[in-house]
Write a protein that holds these residues in place. Structure first.
Motif, short mmCIF file in Angstrom:
data_model
loop_
_atom_site.label_atom_id
_atom_site.label_comp_id
_atom_site.label_asym_id
_atom_site.label_seq_id
_atom_site.Cartn_x
_atom_site.Cartn_y
_atom_site.Cartn_z
N SER A 75 7.36 4.81 -0.28
CA SER A 75 6.19 5.65 -0.50
C SER A 75 4.93 4.99 0.07
N SER B 271 5.34 10.23 1.95
CA SER B 271 5.12 9.31 3.06
C SER B 271 4.69 10.08 4.29
N THR C 27 -0.46 11.61 -0.47
CA THR C 27 0.85 11.04 -0.75
C THR C 27 0.87 10.39 -2.13
N HIS D 8 4.78 15.28 -1.27
CA HIS D 8 4.32 14.42 -0.17
C HIS D 8 4.39 12.97 -0.62
#
Length: 542
Positions: free
Chosen positions: A287, A178, A252, A176
């Motif tokens: 990101s 974004s 994230t 994960h």
């Protein structure tokens, strides 16, 4: 023409232009032997010498030598600001394009929202699989999500491999990086996802994810997590439901590391298909790390094109032998993903992001200094994220400097005892590197180490019972008598501050619950009562 490597042993391996450059090292590699690594993972077994002795020896606690902190920051976005002539020129040129893209984004979101409302209209039995005709309407929303990706600059997306059928692997796990991945998988797979309860209240998005028959979870509630695992198992075992998608990292990262996995995807024991998502870039890190959502979206809108790769990996099947549990299953999956991504694995977790976010909200510098690899801390010391945040609040009240360091003056002020031999003794216990300052990591792990001692709770009870006269409470005078041996000349004002700390419910008296609660939140203070506990505890142990 490439530079020739040095032919003698005295020449530096790196040329002068590299060492004088502005780029900072990405990762500092510390090489240790297997024995050293094992010792680092067992802080309670390593003992160091100290001029002040061990203030917690009465608990049977040795002086800990902590494993070195990792230099990795898996949450750092490496391009949070627009920098350089090229990026500024590109941003200005792309502003008209960004305006068109934002209009496209808004229109697609609105159309998808309306289509989803129509698909959900009159559907009462949300616990059963969505009827086929409603799924057909949801294709409108899925196509809108692809246009949303287009508006963000993902004009084409490279795919490697293919998703297997749901019958082969009913659960999909992915790294994960974004907010883009959930949009992509919604279009590609239309899965059931596991999401935080807070997502339900997001305008437009909350309605759309409800159509995915989302499994909500409160990560801080054991009952909620247990219910989520049962729902994952129920929906994964029924072919009428779509496949279940989980991001086991729970948050994230910047894609350069793989943090610890939550076990929800692996407890049910179904085959899983791992998927890795990459965002190759040169000038813009996509990101969702140390960057606000609005800024990240604006940067995406003002790029010519954003690159994205999705690789579907071979299915991982749980082993039938009794030796593999959910933890081992998750470890195998994480090794596969880390290998495919060619990244390092760390013991960070969502708890580290919460600590980092709290430090960032206060405008502190070097917020990475406040991550502690919470997954390892939880395993080693049984300290929850909420407890770690409480310790962070206490540490921040010590007024750390820009490097995240606290000196003995700041430490003693929060301990409520002033600068005295006792506070110096505790400070030295925490300052394991003997640098004259402590970090949040040292403060948290030192406090957790004391809290973890088997005799800690017994010592708290024994200390309270020592001066409890049978009324079920302790007065300020009794507290003063109790700490007199550790701090002989404690000023009345300092005693009042200490009493206020122990008087949790602020009723003017210290009950047993007040006393236990205070020491749970301030475990280092148990050393105040060591003189009254050595003989008492040893008798009870015998």
């Amino acid at each position: 023409m490439a530079a020739e490597p040095p032919s003698d042993l005295d020449s530096p391996l790196l040329p002068q232009w590299y060492s004088a450059g502005e780029s900072e090292p990405e990762v500092i590699v510390v090489i240790t032997s297997d024995e050293e690594q094992q010792q680092q993972q067992k802080p309670s077994e390593n003992v160091i010498a100290s001029d002040y002795g061990n203030p917690f020896d009465f608990l049977g606690a040795s002086l800990p030598s902590l494993p070195p902190p990792t230099p990795a920051d898996p949450f750092r976005n490496h391009t949070p600001n627009i920098e350089g002539l090229y990026e500024w020129a590109k941003t200005i040129v792309c502003l008209p394009i960004a305006a068109v893209r934002m209009v496209m984004f808004g229109l697609c979101l609105a159309v998808g929202y309306v289509a989803t409302k129509v698909a959900l209209e009159g559907w009462k039995d949300r616990e059963s699989p969505m009827p086929r005709w409603r799924q057909g309407i949801m294709w409108i929303t899925r196509l809108c999500s692809r246009f949303i990706l287009f508006s963000f600059g993902y004009h084409w997306i490279r795919r490697i491999g293919k998703p297997v059928s749901r019958e082969i692997a009913p659960i999909v796990v992915s790294n994960h990086v974004s907010y883009i991945e959930p949009i992509f998988f919604f279009y590609e797979l239309f899965p059931t996802i596991v999401a935080s309860e807070s997502h339900d209240s997001i305008p437009f998005v909350g309605t759309i994810i409800r159509a995915m028959q989302v499994i909500y979870v409160n990560r801080f509630s054991p009952m909620s997590r247990k219910h989520a695992v049962n729902e994952i198992k129920r929906k994964a075992s029924c072919d009428e439901f779509p496949r279940v998608l989980l991001f086991p990292e729970g948050t994230t990262t910047n894609g350069r590391f793989l943090i610890s996995f939550q076990l929800g995807a692996f407890i049910p024991g179904f085959p899983i298909q791992p998927v890795v998502v990459r965002y190759p870039y040169i000038h813009f890190d996509q990101s969702w790390g140390h960057i606000s959502l609005v800024k990240l979206m604006f940067r995406m809108f003002t790029q010519f094109h954003n690159f994205m790769e999705v690789e579907y990996l071979p299915v991982i099947t749980p082993r039938n032998d009794k030796q593999e549990n959910a933890i081992h299953f998750a470890e195998r999956a994480s090794h596969v993903l880390a290998g495919a991504l060619n990244v390092l694995q760390t013991s960070h977790s969502y708890g580290d992001l919460m600590l980092l976010t709290k430090a960032a909200q206060l405008g502190l510098d070097n917020v990475s200094e406040y991550t502690v690899e919470m997954a390892w801390v939880e395993r080693s010391f049984n300290i929850s994220t909420s407890e770690a945040i409480d310790f962070l609040d206490k540490f921040l009240s010590m007024k750390p400097d820009s490097r995240g360091h606290v000196n003995i003056q700041g430490f003693s002020a929060v301990l409520r005892l002033g600068l005295c031999p006792f506070t110096e003794k505790i400070f030295t216990f925490l300052d394991v590197e003997k640098c004259g300052y402590i970090t949040f990591r040292q403060f948290l792990l030192g406090s957790a180490y004391v809290l973890k001692q088997p005799l800690f709770k017994q010592a708290c009870i024994a200390a309270y019972d020592k001066f409890d006269d049978g009324h079920g409470y302790m007065s300020m005078r009794q507290l003063g008598n109790l700490v007199q041996h550790a701090v002989p000349n404690l000023h009345h004002e300092k005693l009042g501050q200490l009493f206020k700390l122990f008087n949790v419910d602020d009723d003017g008296l210290i009950s047993r619950d007040d006393f236990m609660s205070c020491l749970r939140r301030n475990p280092l203070l148990i050393a105040l009562f060591a003189a009254h506990l050595n003989f008492h505890i040893s008798l009870e142990v015998l």
